[in-house]
Design a protein around this motif. Structure first.
Motif, PDB file in Angstrom:
ATOM      1  N   GLU A  84       1.218  -1.284   0.147  1.00 35.08           N
ATOM      2  CA  GLU A  84       0.249  -0.123   0.209  1.00 35.08           C
ATOM      3  C   GLU A  84       0.655   0.904   0.142  1.00 35.08           C
ATOM      4  O   GLU A  84       1.961   1.410   1.339  1.00 35.08           O
ATOM      5  N   THR A  85       0.718   1.560  -0.993  1.00 34.16           N
ATOM      6  CA  THR A  85       1.488   3.298  -1.335  1.00 34.16           C
ATOM      7  C   THR A  85       0.880   4.158  -2.854  1.00 34.16           C
ATOM      8  O   THR A  85       0.553   3.259  -3.259  1.00 34.16           O
ATOM      9  N   SER A  86       1.513   5.812  -2.358  1.00 32.15           N
ATOM     10  CA  SER A  86       0.880   6.290  -3.204  1.00 32.15           C
ATOM     11  C   SER A  86       1.328   5.401  -4.923  1.00 32.15           C
ATOM     12  O   SER A  86       3.038   5.822  -4.610  1.00 32.15           O
ATOM     13  N   VAL A  87       0.984   6.111  -5.877  1.00 32.63           N
ATOM     14  CA  VAL A  87       1.657   5.158  -7.065  1.00 32.63           C
ATOM     15  C   VAL A  87       1.437   6.614  -7.992  1.00 32.63           C
ATOM     16  O   VAL A  87      -0.055   7.264  -8.163  1.00 32.63           O
ATOM     17  N   GLU A  88       1.301   6.395  -9.349  1.00 29.66           N
ATOM     18  CA  GLU A  88       1.477   7.512  -9.851  1.00 29.66           C
ATOM     19  C   GLU A  88       0.139   6.290 -10.802  1.00 29.66           C
ATOM     20  O   GLU A  88      -0.824   7.498 -11.795  1.00 29.66           O
ATOM     21  N   SER A  89      -0.342   5.307 -11.046  1.00 27.48           N
ATOM     22  CA  SER A  89      -1.064   4.628 -12.063  1.00 27.48           C
ATOM     23  C   SER A  89      -2.425   5.477 -11.760  1.00 27.48           C
ATOM     24  O   SER A  89      -3.235   5.277 -10.912  1.00 27.48           O
ATOM     25  N   ASP A  90      -3.135   5.427 -12.765  1.00 25.92           N
ATOM     26  CA  ASP A  90      -5.067   5.122 -13.200  1.00 25.92           C
ATOM     27  C   ASP A  90      -5.189   3.863 -12.915  1.00 25.92           C
ATOM     28  O   ASP A  90      -6.979   3.254 -12.803  1.00 25.92           O
ATOM     29  N   ASP A  91      -4.690   2.763 -12.594  1.00 24.50           N
ATOM     30  CA  ASP A  91      -5.334   2.150 -13.794  1.00 24.50           C
ATOM     31  C   ASP A  91      -6.073   0.662 -12.453  1.00 24.50           C
ATOM     32  O   ASP A  91      -5.589   1.520 -11.222  1.00 24.50           O
ATOM     33  N   LEU A  92      -6.563  -0.018 -12.654  1.00 24.81           N
ATOM     34  CA  LEU A  92      -7.174  -0.665 -11.784  1.00 24.81           C
ATOM     35  C   LEU A  92      -7.033  -1.755 -11.814  1.00 24.81           C
ATOM     36  O   LEU A  92      -6.846  -2.715 -13.031  1.00 24.81           O
ATOM     37  N   VAL A  93      -6.290  -2.614  -9.811  1.00 28.68           N
ATOM     38  CA  VAL A  93      -6.209  -4.362 -10.696  1.00 28.68           C
ATOM     39  C   VAL A  93      -6.812  -5.284 -10.431  1.00 28.68           C
ATOM     40  O   VAL A  93      -7.051  -4.832  -9.088  1.00 28.68           O
ATOM     41  N   VAL A  94      -7.559  -6.187 -10.644  1.00 27.19           N
ATOM     42  CA  VAL A  94      -8.532  -6.551 -10.138  1.00 27.19           C
ATOM     43  C   VAL A  94      -8.314  -8.180 -10.522  1.00 27.19           C
ATOM     44  O   VAL A  94      -7.385  -8.517 -10.959  1.00 27.19           O
ATOM     45  N   PRO A  95      -8.867  -9.284  -9.578  1.00 27.76           N
ATOM     46  CA  PRO A  95      -8.564 -10.795 -10.295  1.00 27.76           C
ATOM     47  C   PRO A  95      -9.481 -10.642 -11.524  1.00 27.76           C
ATOM     48  O   PRO A  95     -10.304 -10.494 -11.968  1.00 27.76           O
ATOM     49  N   ALA A  96      -8.918 -11.618 -12.312  1.00 26.83           N
ATOM     50  CA  ALA A  96      -9.291 -12.407 -13.162  1.00 26.83           C
ATOM     51  C   ALA A  96     -10.586 -12.906 -13.117  1.00 26.83           C
ATOM     52  O   ALA A  96     -10.230 -13.769 -12.096  1.00 26.83           O
ATOM     53  N   PHE A  97     -11.627 -12.868 -14.393  1.00 29.73           N
ATOM     54  CA  PHE A  97     -12.280 -14.197 -13.824  1.00 29.73           C
ATOM     55  C   PHE A  97     -12.831 -15.251 -14.339  1.00 29.73           C
ATOM     56  O   PHE A  97     -11.488 -15.538 -14.773  1.00 29.73           O
ATOM     57  N   VAL A  98     -13.473 -15.984 -13.974  1.00 29.76           N
ATOM     58  CA  VAL A  98     -13.663 -17.130 -14.114  1.00 29.76           C
ATOM     59  C   VAL A  98     -15.256 -17.546 -14.942  1.00 29.76           C
ATOM     60  O   VAL A  98     -16.373 -17.713 -14.010  1.00 29.76           O
ATOM     61  N   ASN A  99     -15.089 -18.417 -15.512  1.00 29.28           N
ATOM     62  CA  ASN A  99     -16.764 -17.930 -17.008  1.00 29.28           C
ATOM     63  C   ASN A  99     -17.036 -19.409 -16.304  1.00 29.28           C
ATOM     64  O   ASN A  99     -16.393 -20.539 -16.282  1.00 29.28           O
ATOM     65  N   ALA A 100     -18.117 -19.281 -15.006  1.00 32.23           N
ATOM     66  CA  ALA A 100     -18.359 -20.956 -14.607  1.00 32.23           C
ATOM     67  C   ALA A 100     -19.458 -21.607 -15.267  1.00 32.23           C
ATOM     68  O   ALA A 100     -19.261 -22.814 -14.346  1.00 32.23           O
ATOM     69  N   HIS A 101     -19.829 -21.273 -16.224  1.00 30.43           N
ATOM     70  CA  HIS A 101     -20.250 -22.263 -17.440  1.00 30.43           C
ATOM     71  C   HIS A 101     -20.503 -21.856 -18.988  1.00 30.43           C
ATOM     72  O   HIS A 101     -20.884 -20.675 -18.674  1.00 30.43           O
ATOM     73  N   THR A 102     -20.337 -22.603 -19.735  1.00 33.12           N
ATOM     74  CA  THR A 102     -19.780 -22.182 -20.984  1.00 33.12           C
ATOM     75  C   THR A 102     -19.913 -23.407 -21.969  1.00 33.12           C
ATOM     76  O   THR A 102     -20.100 -24.716 -21.348  1.00 33.12           O
ATOM     77  N   HIS A 103     -20.610 -23.335 -23.175  1.00 33.33           N
ATOM     78  CA  HIS A 103     -20.942 -24.752 -24.555  1.00 33.33           C
ATOM     79  C   HIS A 103     -20.004 -23.497 -25.513  1.00 33.33           C
ATOM     80  O   HIS A 103     -20.672 -23.048 -26.510  1.00 33.33           O
ATOM     81  N   VAL A 104     -19.034 -23.879 -26.381  1.00 30.68           N
ATOM     82  CA  VAL A 104     -17.961 -23.293 -26.003  1.00 30.68           C
ATOM     83  C   VAL A 104     -18.434 -23.283 -28.055  1.00 30.68           C
ATOM     84  O   VAL A 104     -17.998 -23.231 -28.652  1.00 30.68           O
ATOM     85  N   GLY A 105     -18.292 -24.896 -27.811  1.00 28.01           N
ATOM     86  CA  GLY A 105     -18.920 -25.550 -28.897  1.00 28.01           C
ATOM     87  C   GLY A 105     -19.999 -24.366 -30.363  1.00 28.01           C
ATOM     88  O   GLY A 105     -20.074 -25.009 -31.139  1.00 28.01           O
ATOM     89  N   ASP A 106     -20.542 -23.612 -29.421  1.00 26.38           N
ATOM     90  CA  ASP A 106     -22.250 -23.252 -30.011  1.00 26.38           C
ATOM     91  C   ASP A 106     -21.388 -21.876 -30.691  1.00 26.38           C
ATOM     92  O   ASP A 106     -22.347 -21.163 -31.152  1.00 26.38           O
ATOM     93  N   SER A 107     -20.044 -22.353 -30.191  1.00 23.25           N
ATOM     94  CA  SER A 107     -19.173 -20.781 -30.669  1.00 23.25           C
ATOM     95  C   SER A 107     -19.868 -20.713 -32.974  1.00 23.25           C
ATOM     96  O   SER A 107     -19.308 -19.601 -33.881  1.00 23.25           O
ATOM     97  N   ILE A 108     -20.209 -21.934 -33.368  1.00 23.00           N
ATOM     98  CA  ILE A 108     -20.368 -22.152 -35.130  1.00 23.00           C
ATOM     99  C   ILE A 108     -21.795 -21.713 -35.153  1.00 23.00           C
ATOM    100  O   ILE A 108     -21.977 -22.035 -36.265  1.00 23.00           O
ATOM    101  N   ALA A 109     -22.211 -21.492 -34.589  1.00 15.59           N
ATOM    102  CA  ALA A 109     -24.112 -20.978 -34.662  1.00 15.59           C
ATOM    103  C   ALA A 109     -24.037 -20.298 -33.939  1.00 15.59           C
ATOM    104  O   ALA A 109     -25.516 -19.704 -33.070  1.00 15.59           O
TER     105      ALA A 109
END
Length: 340
Positions: free
Chosen positions: A33-58
């Motif tokens: 925890e310290t003062s920084v010059e960056s305006d960025d937001l650092v957040v945890p990466a997402f976990v998409n907990a339910h997909t049907h990626v095969g449907d990408s063909i349609a």
């Protein structure tokens, strides 16, 4: 390696200004925890907990069809289209969706993978070389489950799944099952299988909520998909009061696999806090299958999303957690950090 800005730290997603320091093993060593010059937001990466990626063909096929007409095996529209699609076309379409997920800050997806062993191998090929964990919850056979990362059952009204559940348990892999999407009739039979998680649970009755709470069964909700298919919306407030709830985007045929869009939709449909919704999109999904990320804290695997807090969209945001959940999008992603 380090990343600086406003960090959403820990399970409480407390905004702190400072740096995330990452060690040589790709884990978070400390948060300074310290003062920084960056305006960025650092957040945890997402976990998409339910997909049907095969449907990408349609994508966007079947407008106006019922849920059964769209996705019910074996003759729903998606299954007919999958049978007509070459392996090369399928792998290419899935790879593009996985790339899109990664660009939008998704570190992992829990994919209910059609096509048996061949389908699992197609997903592996689509994900090769990409910094996204595409976990195959195989459907179709016990051999497919052994080839994949777990078993993803269509629903307890389709089959008993007793053999598959026993085999999955013996293999030490997770078992997930759709339940309560159209009505409540398959929720009790699904719970009788002692699943590691349920998907949808749009229509639970009090007895189902009690059983879910008593057994501590996590639930994955998919609000945009349920809205498109007109089956209703899961009672997320009741579910989160009783168990761990994670968030998924479901069929790529119906929705883009964007966790930003899923979070914004759920946040505006429900009375859940932005923090609760962000937990559903990150650490809750990770914990369902034992992934060691989804949270920014020492010891966790460093899978992070760095957002441009000075983008035209996010500049001036008063509440960074609400900004991530309700406002941010793929265009605001500056970088997705994954272990080397």
């Amino acid at each position: 390696m380090e990343r600086a800005g406003t960090i959403l730290r820990g399970r409480e997603l407390e905004p702190v200004e400072g740096r995330v320091v990452i060690d040589d093993d790709g884990r978070i060593d400390r948060i300074e925890e310290t003062s920084v010059e960056s305006d960025d937001l650092v957040v945890p990466a997402f976990v998409n907990a339910h997909t049907h990626v095969g449907d990408s063909i349609a994508k966007e096929a079947g407008g106006g069809l019922s849920l059964e007409e769209l996705v019910a095996p074996p003759d729903g529209l998606k299954h007919r289209l999958l049978r007509e699609t070459s392996r090369e076309e399928l792998v290419g379409a899935m790879r593009r969706s996985l790339r899109y997920m990664l660009e939008g800050g998704t570190a992992a997806c829990l994919d209910f993978r059609e096509g048996g062993v061949v389908g699992v191998r197609a997903l592996r090929e689509a994900a090769r070389g990409l910094d996204v964990e595409a976990l195959a919850f195989a459907r179709g056979s016990i051999d497919a489950m052994k080839e994949g990362d777990g078993f993803g059952a269509s629903g307890a009204n389709d089959d008993s799944f007793d053999r598959e559940r026993t085999a999955t348990r013996e293999a030490g892999k997770p078992f997930g099952i759709h339940a309560g999407e159209v009505d409540a009739s398959d929720i009790n039979p699904a719970l009788d299988l002692d699943p590691d998680f349920l998907v949808h649970v749009v229509h639970p009755e009090p007895i189902h909520l009690d059983r879910i709470e008593d057994r501590g069964v996590p639930v994955v909700v998919c609000p945009r998909s349920n809205l498109v298919t007109d089956v209703g919306v899961s009672p997320v407030e009741e579910l989160t009061a009783r168990t761990t709830v994670a968030l998924g985007t479901d069929n790529v045929m119906l929705n883009s696999p964007s966790m930003f869009r899923e979070m914004a939709t759920l946040s505006k449909l429900s009375d859940l806090s932005a923090r609760e919704v962000l937990r559903m999109a990150t650490v809750n999904g990770a914990e369902i299958v034992g992934l060691e990320y989804g949270v920014v804290e020492p010891g966790a695997e460093a899978r992070l999303v760095v957002l441009d807090g000075d983008s035209n969209n996010l500049s001036g945001a008063i509440d960074p957690v609400r900004a991530v959940v309700r406002r941010a999008g793929v265009a605001d992603v500056r970088e997705v950090v994954v272990p080397a």
